[in-house]
Scaffold this active site. Sequence first.
Site, PDB file in Angstrom:
ATOM      1  N   ASN A 194       0.825  -1.197   0.020  1.00  0.00           N
ATOM      2  CA  ASN A 194       0.065   0.012  -0.124  1.00  0.00           C
ATOM      3  C   ASN A 194       0.871   1.354  -0.152  1.00  0.00           C
ATOM      4  O   ASN A 194       1.359   1.544   0.996  1.00  0.00           O
ATOM      5  CB  ASN A 194      -0.953  -0.104   1.025  1.00  0.00           C
ATOM      6  CG  ASN A 194      -1.830   1.220   1.196  1.00  0.00           C
ATOM      7  OD1 ASN A 194      -1.808   1.935   0.560  1.00  0.00           O
ATOM      8  ND2 ASN A 194      -2.846   1.268   2.254  1.00  0.00           N
TER       9      ASN A 194
ATOM     10  N   HIS B 257     -12.937   3.220  -0.081  1.00  0.00           N
ATOM     11  CA  HIS B 257     -13.149   2.131   1.008  1.00  0.00           C
ATOM     12  C   HIS B 257     -13.703   0.870   0.449  1.00  0.00           C
ATOM     13  O   HIS B 257     -14.342  -0.057   1.310  1.00  0.00           O
ATOM     14  CB  HIS B 257     -13.928   2.542   2.174  1.00  0.00           C
ATOM     15  CG  HIS B 257     -13.434   3.943   3.066  1.00  0.00           C
ATOM     16  ND1 HIS B 257     -14.173   4.726   3.665  1.00  0.00           N
ATOM     17  CD2 HIS B 257     -11.989   4.054   3.184  1.00  0.00           C
ATOM     18  CE1 HIS B 257     -13.149   5.478   4.406  1.00  0.00           C
ATOM     19  NE2 HIS B 257     -11.877   5.098   4.070  1.00  0.00           N
TER      20      HIS B 257
ATOM     21  N   ARG C  92     -11.419  16.035   7.615  1.00  0.00           N
ATOM     22  CA  ARG C  92     -12.330  16.491   6.206  1.00  0.00           C
ATOM     23  C   ARG C  92     -13.633  16.759   6.737  1.00  0.00           C
ATOM     24  O   ARG C  92     -14.301  16.404   7.338  1.00  0.00           O
ATOM     25  CB  ARG C  92     -12.413  15.068   5.177  1.00  0.00           C
ATOM     26  CG  ARG C  92     -10.770  14.636   4.776  1.00  0.00           C
ATOM     27  CD  ARG C  92     -11.134  13.592   3.746  1.00  0.00           C
ATOM     28  NE  ARG C  92      -9.924  12.864   3.460  1.00  0.00           N
ATOM     29  CZ  ARG C  92      -9.766  11.611   3.425  1.00  0.00           C
ATOM     30  NH1 ARG C  92     -10.690  10.801   3.572  1.00  0.00           N
ATOM     31  NH2 ARG C  92      -8.789  10.930   3.402  1.00  0.00           N
TER      32      ARG C  92
ATOM     33  N   GLU D 214      -8.330  -5.143   4.967  1.00  0.00           N
ATOM     34  CA  GLU D 214      -8.183  -4.825   3.652  1.00  0.00           C
ATOM     35  C   GLU D 214      -7.053  -5.403   2.902  1.00  0.00           C
ATOM     36  O   GLU D 214      -7.255  -5.897   1.593  1.00  0.00           O
ATOM     37  CB  GLU D 214      -7.891  -3.265   3.779  1.00  0.00           C
ATOM     38  CG  GLU D 214      -9.154  -2.352   3.980  1.00  0.00           C
ATOM     39  CD  GLU D 214      -9.025  -0.788   4.008  1.00  0.00           C
ATOM     40  OE1 GLU D 214      -9.339  -0.221   2.785  1.00  0.00           O
ATOM     41  OE2 GLU D 214      -8.641  -0.451   5.065  1.00  0.00           O
TER      42      GLU D 214
ATOM     43  N   ARG E  69      -2.568  -1.936  -3.466  1.00  0.00           N
ATOM     44  CA  ARG E  69      -3.587  -1.061  -3.373  1.00  0.00           C
ATOM     45  C   ARG E  69      -3.570   0.130  -4.400  1.00  0.00           C
ATOM     46  O   ARG E  69      -2.254   0.753  -4.296  1.00  0.00           O
ATOM     47  CB  ARG E  69      -3.928  -0.704  -1.960  1.00  0.00           C
ATOM     48  CG  ARG E  69      -5.091   0.286  -1.848  1.00  0.00           C
ATOM     49  CD  ARG E  69      -5.028   0.995  -0.492  1.00  0.00           C
ATOM     50  NE  ARG E  69      -5.951   1.881  -0.032  1.00  0.00           N
ATOM     51  CZ  ARG E  69      -5.754   3.191   0.347  1.00  0.00           C
ATOM     52  NH1 ARG E  69      -4.682   3.700   0.476  1.00  0.00           N
ATOM     53  NH2 ARG E  69      -6.990   4.035   0.595  1.00  0.00           N
TER      54      ARG E  69
END
Length: 406
Positions: free
Chosen positions: A9, A178, A239, A384, A90
């Site tokens: 990743n 996601h 955010r 993940e 990823r």
Amino acid sequence: MSAPVLVLNTGSSSLKYRVVDADDGTVAASGLVERIGEPGSRVVHAVDGEERVVEVDVADHEAAVAAALDAFAAHGPDLAHLGLVAVGHRVVHGGTRFSEPVLVDDDLVAAVHGLAPLAPLHNPANAVGLEAARRLFADLPHVAVFDTAFHATLPVAAHTYAVPAAWREAGVRRYGFHGTSVAFVSRAAAAALGRPIEETKQIVLHLGNGASATAVDGGRSVETSMGLTPLEGLVMGSRSGDLDPAVLGHVRRELGLSADDVDRALNASSGLRGLAGDNDVRGVVAAAEAGSADAELALDVYCHRVRAYVGAYLAALGGLDAVVLTGGVGENAAPVRARALAGLAHLGIEVDAGRNDAARGPSSATRISPDEAAVAVLVVPTDEEWEIARQTVEVVTAAAGPTVGP
């Protein structure tokens, strides 16, 4: 390990890695290379629950992958003896071109570079990581797994923005993120319910520093809160989530901010940080319990947004079997889970206080709703990397074709 995969990743200044068995999720080792191209870079390598930290100069992403290999050589396990079957990567944004994981070749790398305008902080780093890993693991197949791919099933009405045609032609639409997390936990939730995923309706709340809601109908994404970028939707650590787009013009006129200033503020200085001065839910909860009005407001706004999306997505699904909470906040912050789902008993959604408090960082899918509740509320730890490994092996196996017997 029967099907070990090295999962990478790659971020703009970091590289996370893990060797995981695609069949059962067993982890042989994992690690993090931090501050790539910056002073103070280091490798944190974990084997059998023990971490080893090595300070090392990491000039670029190829050096980062090499530093990870050095960590394996120094601290184990021996990659040569693990029998790696592939490297899974990823990749954040696949645009409209990539709706499933694919084998990596030169064209794929070029395409990931080309999608950089849709994910300028992520895709360039992802592409560089792909290039570096392919050079260092030239004898292994590489597979790109896209965060956006799971949401390729969004109906046209769900992914289309009501903007001018020229904007839509330039790629302005909802993509969602996601995806690997939602794919993993929705499948695990269906198993916990003892039902085929094709027969379940779920709302998956991935709550972490980044946060999203996804309506999953029969294993397919039909609504999701993140949009063109991961900025839209729920309130997050730093955010803003949903915002009237007219704010951009307003703060430019009133505060003299540029478009870049606004973009940075909405991504890095908003959300919980903007409301309470802290992007970590743990700190915000502690501050609220200590009497901070700002922290109390931040939690109210955060949980209100989650609750509103749950109601909207129940309507979109036309029924609901489970609300699934995952991510760092979803898995560990019991007070936030209870607060976000409070007042929904009339929709069949309830949280049992005792079960909820006990489910802190559960190792498997855990029900926190009363047995008699119409909708199951489940806490499901996401993985993940395991999902990326699983999808990687599926692609490699399919590419190899059927095995011919004697």
